[in-house]
Enzyme design. Structure first.
Site, PDB file in Angstrom:
ATOM      1  CD  GLU A 181     -29.350 -44.365 -65.319  1.00 11.39           C
ATOM      2  OE1 GLU A 181     -30.375 -44.687 -65.875  1.00 11.39           O
ATOM      3  OE2 GLU A 181     -28.349 -43.948 -65.165  1.00 11.39           O
ATOM      4  CD  GLU A 215     -25.464 -39.316 -70.271  1.00  8.29           C
ATOM      5  OE1 GLU A 215     -25.991 -38.437 -69.924  1.00  8.29           O
ATOM      6  OE2 GLU A 215     -26.079 -40.635 -70.577  1.00  8.29           O
ATOM      7  N   GLY A 254     -28.069 -45.405 -73.631  1.00  5.61           N
ATOM      8  CA  GLY A 254     -28.366 -44.962 -74.388  1.00  5.61           C
ATOM      9  C   GLY A 254     -27.486 -46.260 -75.906  1.00  5.61           C
ATOM     10  CG  ASN A 295     -31.361 -38.606 -67.454  1.00  6.59           C
ATOM     11  OD1 ASN A 295     -31.411 -36.933 -67.388  1.00  6.59           O
ATOM     12  ND2 ASN A 295     -30.248 -39.010 -67.047  1.00  6.59           N
ATOM     13  CD1 TRP A 296     -36.871 -35.543 -70.280  1.00  9.18           C
ATOM     14  CD2 TRP A 296     -37.325 -34.209 -70.553  1.00  9.18           C
ATOM     15  NE1 TRP A 296     -39.039 -35.518 -70.136  1.00  9.18           N
ATOM     16  CE2 TRP A 296     -38.316 -34.014 -70.305  1.00  9.18           C
ATOM     17  CE3 TRP A 296     -37.099 -32.089 -71.009  1.00  9.18           C
ATOM     18  CZ2 TRP A 296     -39.721 -33.156 -70.387  1.00  9.18           C
ATOM     19  CZ3 TRP A 296     -38.305 -31.318 -71.147  1.00  9.18           C
ATOM     20  CH2 TRP A 296     -39.884 -32.512 -71.197  1.00  9.18           C
ATOM     21  CE  LYS A 297     -29.129 -39.998 -69.949  1.00  7.53           C
ATOM     22  NZ  LYS A 297     -28.949 -41.045 -70.823  1.00  7.53           N
ATOM     23  N   GLY A 339     -34.230 -42.554 -70.675  1.00 10.89           N
ATOM     24  CA  GLY A 339     -33.350 -41.356 -71.084  1.00 10.89           C
ATOM     25  C   GLY A 339     -33.948 -41.238 -72.160  1.00 10.89           C
ATOM     26  N   GLY A 340     -33.914 -41.809 -73.180  1.00 10.16           N
ATOM     27  CA  GLY A 340     -34.061 -41.755 -75.030  1.00 10.16           C
ATOM     28  C   GLY A 340     -36.047 -41.639 -75.106  1.00 10.16           C
ATOM     29  CG  HIS A 394     -26.690 -40.093 -65.266  1.00 10.66           C
ATOM     30  ND1 HIS A 394     -25.515 -40.373 -66.429  1.00 10.66           N
ATOM     31  CD2 HIS A 394     -27.132 -40.631 -65.502  1.00 10.66           C
ATOM     32  CE1 HIS A 394     -26.813 -41.236 -67.091  1.00 10.66           C
ATOM     33  NE2 HIS A 394     -27.613 -41.437 -66.863  1.00 10.66           N
ATOM     34  CB  SER A 424     -31.317 -49.835 -73.335  1.00 16.10           C
ATOM     35  OG  SER A 424     -29.895 -49.098 -74.557  1.00 16.10           O
TER      36      SER A 424
HETATM   37  P1  13P Z   1     -31.124 -44.541 -72.059  1.00 17.78           P
HETATM   38  O1  13P Z   1     -32.647 -45.096 -71.736  1.00 17.78           O
HETATM   39  O2  13P Z   1     -31.176 -43.479 -72.624  1.00 17.78           O
HETATM   40  O3  13P Z   1     -30.196 -45.770 -72.480  1.00 17.78           O
HETATM   41  O4  13P Z   1     -30.456 -43.717 -70.646  1.00 17.78           O
HETATM   42  C1  13P Z   1     -30.752 -43.847 -69.733  1.00 17.78           C
HETATM   43  C2  13P Z   1     -30.182 -43.171 -68.542  1.00 17.78           C
HETATM   44  O5  13P Z   1     -28.319 -43.197 -68.624  1.00 17.78           O
HETATM   45  C3  13P Z   1     -31.093 -42.491 -67.483  1.00 17.78           C
HETATM   46  O6  13P Z   1     -30.223 -41.641 -66.821  1.00 17.78           O
END
Ligand code: 13P
Length: 250
Positions: free
Chosen positions: A167, A97, A173, A9-11, A234-235, A95, A213
């Protein structure tokens, strides 16, 4: 054997040139014959490019969101038929967010899920508790409510197309991942609940991913757990070397 899925997930990151480089590097680094589903979820403007770049590879493309209606005067929104016309394979729904910053609630997420399924997009449905909820000891109640609200009215047949991503919000993050045991405990619970609501066949087949993470350093121990069928990253999905290591978990 359940399907194993690693999704990135590149956000809200990357320019178009960076997106092209990252996708190209990931495809080049994939081991042939790897029996895993790899999904990249770049921002909307790069979905078309991404679909073109993955032609001839096994990489699938997902969107990060969609709107609940097909068409209409909804300035700024992107709908399921648009994504379907790009031949997007997956879509992330729910998600944390989106729940937090865009106030998306269970009823809206349920409408989005049904729309995704109607257009043959595979939903990756996210849920997870906040830190305060974990500390108050209500994690199981929270995720059960999210599961029920989000997936309400889906048939067992629908459910066989759905992917769940657990999640925990406190792990996203933050660099503080859930331990394999913490993730396993919740994901086993989710699978049991899915069995209660939709039957054993769905419970046995549905992939439940962990997100929060995930890094090259912790992927192997997380994936050793019986109810973790992959990861939503994510990251670490923004760097080809890290993401490739995660894809090729042991
Ligand atoms: P991180 O891997 O950056 O913690 O993000 C997880 C995430 O929200 C994937 O959708």
């Amino acid at each position: 054997m359940r399907e194993k899925i690693i999704a990135g997930n590149w956000k809200c990151y990357k320019t178009m040139d960076e997106a092209r480089t990252l996708i190209t590097e990931i495809i080049a680094g994939l081991e042939p014959n790897l029996n895993r589903t790899v999904v990249l979820c770049p921002p909307y403007p790069y979905l078309h490019l991404a679909k073109e770049l993955v032609i001839g590879s096994r990489v699938k493309i997902g969107a990060q969101n969609l709107w609940k209606e097909d068409w209409g005067a909804y300035t700024g929104e992107i709908s399921a038929p648009m994504l379907a016309s790009l031949k997007v394979d997956f879509v992330i729904i729910g998600h944390s967010e989106r729940r937090e910053y865009f106030k998306e609630d269970g009823a809206l997420l349920n409408a989005k899920l049904k729309k995704a399924l109607a257009w043959n997009l595979r939903p990756i449905f996210c849920l997870g508790e906040k830190l305060r909820e974990r500390e108050e000891g209500v994690t199981f109640q929270v995720v059960e409510t999210q599961l029920k609200e989000g997936l309400e009215g889906l048939s067992s047949e629908d459910m066989l197309k759905v992917v769940i991503a657990y999640e925990p919000v406190w792990a996203i993050g933050t660099g503080r991942n859930a331990t394999p045991e913490q993730a396993q405990e919740v994901q086993q619970f989710l699978r049991e609940k899915i069995g209660e609501f939709w039957g054993n066949k769905v419970a046995e087949q549905i992939p439940i991913l962990y997100g929060g993470s995930v890094k090259p350093e912790n992927i192997d121990s997380l994936m050793a757990m019986p109810d973790l069928d992959g990861a939503l990253v994510g990251g670490a999905s923004l760097k080809s070397q890290d993401f490739l290591r995660i894809i090729h978990f042991k």
